[in-house]
Design a protein around this motif. Structure first.
Motif, PDB file in Angstrom:
ATOM      1  N   ARG A  63       2.708  -8.977  -0.054  1.00 44.48           N
ATOM      2  CA  ARG A  63       2.562 -10.284   0.599  1.00 44.48           C
ATOM      3  C   ARG A  63       3.670 -10.478   1.651  1.00 44.48           C
ATOM      4  O   ARG A  63       3.414 -10.858   2.787  1.00 44.48           O
ATOM      5  CB  ARG A  63       2.592 -11.401  -0.462  1.00 44.48           C
ATOM      6  CG  ARG A  63       2.508 -12.814   0.129  1.00 44.48           C
ATOM      7  CD  ARG A  63       2.578 -13.895  -0.947  1.00 44.48           C
ATOM      8  NE  ARG A  63       3.694 -13.758  -1.890  1.00 44.48           N
ATOM      9  CZ  ARG A  63       4.960 -14.062  -1.633  1.00 44.48           C
ATOM     10  NH1 ARG A  63       5.297 -14.557  -0.465  1.00 44.48           N
ATOM     11  NH2 ARG A  63       5.905 -13.882  -2.558  1.00 44.48           N
ATOM     12  N   LEU A  64       4.918 -10.164   1.266  1.00 43.73           N
ATOM     13  CA  LEU A  64       6.042 -10.335   2.195  1.00 43.73           C
ATOM     14  C   LEU A  64       5.865  -9.456   3.436  1.00 43.73           C
ATOM     15  O   LEU A  64       6.128  -9.881   4.568  1.00 43.73           O
ATOM     16  CB  LEU A  64       7.365  -9.977   1.498  1.00 43.73           C
ATOM     17  CG  LEU A  64       7.835 -10.960   0.416  1.00 43.73           C
ATOM     18  CD1 LEU A  64       8.924 -10.317  -0.453  1.00 43.73           C
ATOM     19  CD2 LEU A  64       8.352 -12.247   1.059  1.00 43.73           C
ATOM     20  N   MET A  65       5.409  -8.226   3.220  1.00 42.99           N
ATOM     21  CA  MET A  65       5.196  -7.300   4.344  1.00 42.99           C
ATOM     22  C   MET A  65       4.102  -7.857   5.257  1.00 42.99           C
ATOM     23  O   MET A  65       4.232  -7.838   6.489  1.00 42.99           O
ATOM     24  CB  MET A  65       4.768  -5.921   3.825  1.00 42.99           C
ATOM     25  CG  MET A  65       5.850  -5.164   3.091  1.00 42.99           C
ATOM     26  SD  MET A  65       7.012  -4.370   4.212  1.00 42.99           S
ATOM     27  CE  MET A  65       6.155  -2.838   4.540  1.00 42.99           C
ATOM     28  N   PHE A  81       3.446  -6.659   9.052  1.00 46.67           N
ATOM     29  CA  PHE A  81       3.249  -5.214   8.864  1.00 46.67           C
ATOM     30  C   PHE A  81       1.849  -4.928   8.325  1.00 46.67           C
ATOM     31  O   PHE A  81       1.309  -5.720   7.542  1.00 46.67           O
ATOM     32  CB  PHE A  81       4.286  -4.653   7.889  1.00 46.67           C
ATOM     33  CG  PHE A  81       5.683  -4.707   8.429  1.00 46.67           C
ATOM     34  CD1 PHE A  81       6.040  -3.943   9.539  1.00 46.67           C
ATOM     35  CD2 PHE A  81       6.640  -5.525   7.855  1.00 46.67           C
ATOM     36  CE1 PHE A  81       7.315  -3.996  10.054  1.00 46.67           C
ATOM     37  CE2 PHE A  81       7.918  -5.589   8.362  1.00 46.67           C
ATOM     38  CZ  PHE A  81       8.261  -4.822   9.469  1.00 46.67           C
ATOM     39  N   ALA A  82       1.315  -3.775   8.750  1.00 47.97           N
ATOM     40  CA  ALA A  82      -0.034  -3.398   8.325  1.00 47.97           C
ATOM     41  C   ALA A  82       0.019  -2.774   6.939  1.00 47.97           C
ATOM     42  O   ALA A  82       0.212  -1.566   6.794  1.00 47.97           O
ATOM     43  CB  ALA A  82      -0.629  -2.415   9.326  1.00 47.97           C
ATOM     44  N   VAL A  83      -0.123  -3.607   5.903  1.00 44.48           N
ATOM     45  CA  VAL A  83      -0.213  -3.084   4.537  1.00 44.48           C
ATOM     46  C   VAL A  83      -1.466  -3.662   3.897  1.00 44.48           C
ATOM     47  O   VAL A  83      -1.976  -4.688   4.346  1.00 44.48           O
ATOM     48  CB  VAL A  83       1.009  -3.478   3.658  1.00 44.48           C
ATOM     49  CG1 VAL A  83       2.283  -2.809   4.130  1.00 44.48           C
ATOM     50  CG2 VAL A  83       1.176  -4.973   3.570  1.00 44.48           C
ATOM     51  N   ASP A  84      -1.926  -3.003   2.847  1.00 46.02           N
ATOM     52  CA  ASP A  84      -3.112  -3.484   2.137  1.00 46.02           C
ATOM     53  C   ASP A  84      -2.671  -4.602   1.173  1.00 46.02           C
ATOM     54  O   ASP A  84      -2.134  -4.324   0.101  1.00 46.02           O
ATOM     55  CB  ASP A  84      -3.730  -2.293   1.383  1.00 46.02           C
ATOM     56  CG  ASP A  84      -4.895  -2.726   0.506  1.00 46.02           C
ATOM     57  OD1 ASP A  84      -5.344  -3.875   0.630  1.00 46.02           O
ATOM     58  OD2 ASP A  84      -5.341  -1.886  -0.302  1.00 46.02           O
ATOM     59  N   PRO A 110       2.190   0.150  -6.923  1.00 44.15           N
ATOM     60  CA  PRO A 110       3.582  -0.033  -6.493  1.00 44.15           C
ATOM     61  C   PRO A 110       4.022   0.978  -5.432  1.00 44.15           C
ATOM     62  O   PRO A 110       5.196   1.053  -5.125  1.00 44.15           O
ATOM     63  CB  PRO A 110       4.359   0.179  -7.793  1.00 44.15           C
ATOM     64  CG  PRO A 110       3.520   1.128  -8.572  1.00 44.15           C
ATOM     65  CD  PRO A 110       2.083   0.895  -8.198  1.00 44.15           C
ATOM     66  N   ILE A 111       3.074   1.775  -4.920  1.00 43.59           N
ATOM     67  CA  ILE A 111       3.406   2.719  -3.845  1.00 43.59           C
ATOM     68  C   ILE A 111       2.868   2.107  -2.554  1.00 43.59           C
ATOM     69  O   ILE A 111       1.646   1.935  -2.405  1.00 43.59           O
ATOM     70  CB  ILE A 111       2.767   4.099  -4.102  1.00 43.59           C
ATOM     71  CG1 ILE A 111       3.255   4.666  -5.438  1.00 43.59           C
ATOM     72  CG2 ILE A 111       3.079   5.048  -2.951  1.00 43.59           C
ATOM     73  CD1 ILE A 111       2.544   5.934  -5.870  1.00 43.59           C
ATOM     74  N   ILE A 112       3.772   1.759  -1.648  1.00 45.41           N
ATOM     75  CA  ILE A 112       3.361   1.006  -0.464  1.00 45.41           C
ATOM     76  C   ILE A 112       3.871   1.726   0.788  1.00 45.41           C
ATOM     77  O   ILE A 112       5.063   1.713   1.094  1.00 45.41           O
ATOM     78  CB  ILE A 112       3.884  -0.447  -0.548  1.00 45.41           C
ATOM     79  CG1 ILE A 112       3.383  -1.076  -1.855  1.00 45.41           C
ATOM     80  CG2 ILE A 112       3.433  -1.254   0.679  1.00 45.41           C
ATOM     81  CD1 ILE A 112       3.955  -2.406  -2.197  1.00 45.41           C
ATOM     82  N   PRO A 113       2.947   2.412   1.491  1.00 44.49           N
ATOM     83  CA  PRO A 113       3.363   3.172   2.673  1.00 44.49           C
ATOM     84  C   PRO A 113       3.355   2.301   3.925  1.00 44.49           C
ATOM     85  O   PRO A 113       2.548   1.379   4.039  1.00 44.49           O
ATOM     86  CB  PRO A 113       2.275   4.245   2.772  1.00 44.49           C
ATOM     87  CG  PRO A 113       1.066   3.624   2.177  1.00 44.49           C
ATOM     88  CD  PRO A 113       1.505   2.573   1.187  1.00 44.49           C
ATOM     89  N   LEU A 114       4.247   2.613   4.856  1.00 43.04           N
ATOM     90  CA  LEU A 114       4.212   1.968   6.171  1.00 43.04           C
ATOM     91  C   LEU A 114       4.149   3.083   7.206  1.00 43.04           C
ATOM     92  O   LEU A 114       5.077   3.906   7.310  1.00 43.04           O
ATOM     93  CB  LEU A 114       5.460   1.108   6.386  1.00 43.04           C
ATOM     94  CG  LEU A 114       5.472   0.393   7.742  1.00 43.04           C
ATOM     95  CD1 LEU A 114       4.390  -0.682   7.801  1.00 43.04           C
ATOM     96  CD2 LEU A 114       6.835  -0.215   8.019  1.00 43.04           C
TER      97      LEU A 114
END
Ligand SMILES: Cc1ncc(COP(=O)(O)O)c(C=O)c1O
Length: 402
Positions: A318-320, A325-328, A334-338
């Motif tokens: 949510r913060l990203m 930022f383009a996140v799902d 808990p694995i969050i790529p940018l």
């Protein structure tokens, strides 16, 4: 330079690697790999200059460094020493091995389980030994290297399928099933590069219809997915027996080292007596066995750790998203790529973040394609909201400045 060093200096691969290291040193003055940490690798890490907020550990539930887990490992060393000093099939067995296996089998809902000295070795020897020349193995194109190595060792016919494309699996099964003796379909419970999951129900159904074995590697999903952390099947509301071969590692949520295969009693007994990577290798050391067992018991007693991990992952996404930022945002893992793209820029951003107190590893070629470099954030149950907010703030500041 010694004679043997100069022989390898002429090797094409060595020359290419040396060139890449030199380029990175020129650009950034350092390489961001093999940095020793001076304490536990968890929500924070000390690389020599005091604590950093850490997103580079798969200590998902904060069980590595937990006093009960460390005490269990120390007690096992006091009793058995630091090694079991033999393969288990001869004289390396200790009661803790079976205790751990039975509790793991019970946890994931399988009949039995076998633990190996490494997660990597578990995949190589299991796939390599169970399948042979007359068989077919279908595996996701983003499979971990240990799965790919297992398929190569088996000498079965190998066909990678497009990432997470169940229809491609069905097509391959329809077209090729009849030409082979046995068929294996291998997927991961949670893909460690992009943090996405496979469609287990659909895969299960396709495998049943075409008489194929389904193997799920739960290295990153055990202790992470499902209300109690039992993994992908629990997350999908399915039985723990949805996979024929249930693989897991002890090195991530379970705070130890080693791997396991859970499944029906015949499969496990076959591997116990015949898998080369098991019988020709030393048994899991006492400390690692005891640590994994203690961690598993804490996980069962405190499922709220899994919920905390999930809440932190949601908060970070949510913060990203709010920071642009383009996140799902709907993602559960808990694995969050940018995605950054250029590998040298990615290493520079990682370095700048380090200077700002945030430790996140760049993922570059060959782990991802040449122009697909990314920063990969591993979230832990022990991160605080303040740490997550600080990280997103510093990331935004770094990317604006660079
Ligand atoms: C999907 C997958 N399988 C297997 C392994 C190997 O496990 P280990 O590191 O415990 O040897 C890993 C390691 O990261 C992994 O991500």
């Amino acid at each position: 330079m010694t004679r043997s060093a100069s022989r390898f200096a002429r090797m094409a691969g060595v020359r290419r690697l040396n060139q890449r290291i030199a380029t990175q040193m020129e650009l950034a003055g350092r390489i961001p790999f093999f940095q020793p940490h001076l304490g536990v690798n968890g929500a924070a890490i000390d690389l020599g200059q005091g604590p950093l907020i850490n997103f580079s550990s798969y200590n998902y539930l904060g069980l590595c460094g937990h006093p009960e887990v460390s005490a269990a490992a120390k007690a096992a060393i006091d009793r058995y020493g630091t090694s079991v000093s033999a393969s288990r099939i001869v004289s390396g067995e200790i009661p803790l091995h079976r205790e751990l296996e039975q509790e793991l089998a019970d946890f994931v809902g399988a009949e039995d389980c076998l633990v190996f000295v490494g997660g990597y070795n578990t995949n190589v020897t299991t796939i390599g030994h169970l399948y042979g020349r007359r068989d077919l193995i279908l595996y996701d194109e983003q499979s971990h290297n240990s799965i790919v190595s297992g398929t190569l060792l088996s000498r079965a016919e190998r066909k990678p399928f497009r990432h997470n494309d169940v229809h491609a699996v069905e097509r391959l099964l329809r077209e090729h099933r009849k030409q082979y003796g046995r068929v294996l379909v291998v997927v991961e419970g949670l893909y460690s590069m992009h943090g996405d999951l496979p469609d287990l129900a659909h895969l299960r159904e396709a495998c049943q219809r075409h008489d194929a074995d389904l193997m799920v590697d739960e290295a990153h999903s055990l202790g992470v997915l499902g209300a109690a952390g039992r993994g992908l099947a629990e997350h999908c509301g399915l039985s723990g027996r949805s996979a024929d071969i249930h693989m897991g590692t002890l090195s991530k949520a379970l705070a130890s080292c080693g791997g396991f295969i859970a499944g029906d009693a015949n499969l496990v007994q076959y591997l116990r007596f015949l898998a080369p990577g098991f019988i020709f290798s030393v048994g899991l050391p006492p400390a690692d066995t005891a640590a994994a067992l203690a961690a598993l018991r804490i996980l069962r007693r405190e499922p709220e750790r899994v919920e905390r991990l999930r809440a932190n992952s949601r908060a970070f996404r949510r913060l990203m998203h709010e920071a642009g930022f383009a996140v799902d945002v709907q993602g559960v893992s808990p694995i969050i790529p940018l995605h950054i793209g250029d590998q040298y820029r990615c290493m520079q951003v990682s370095h700048d973040l380090l200077e700002r107190g945030i430790h996140v590893q760049p993922v570059i070629y060959p782990a991802v394609p040449q122009d697909g470099a990314l920063l990969r954030f591993f979230i832990c149950a022990d991160h605080t909201l303040a740490q997550l907010e600080a990280a997103v703030g510093q990331l935004a500041a770094t990317l604006t400045a660079s």
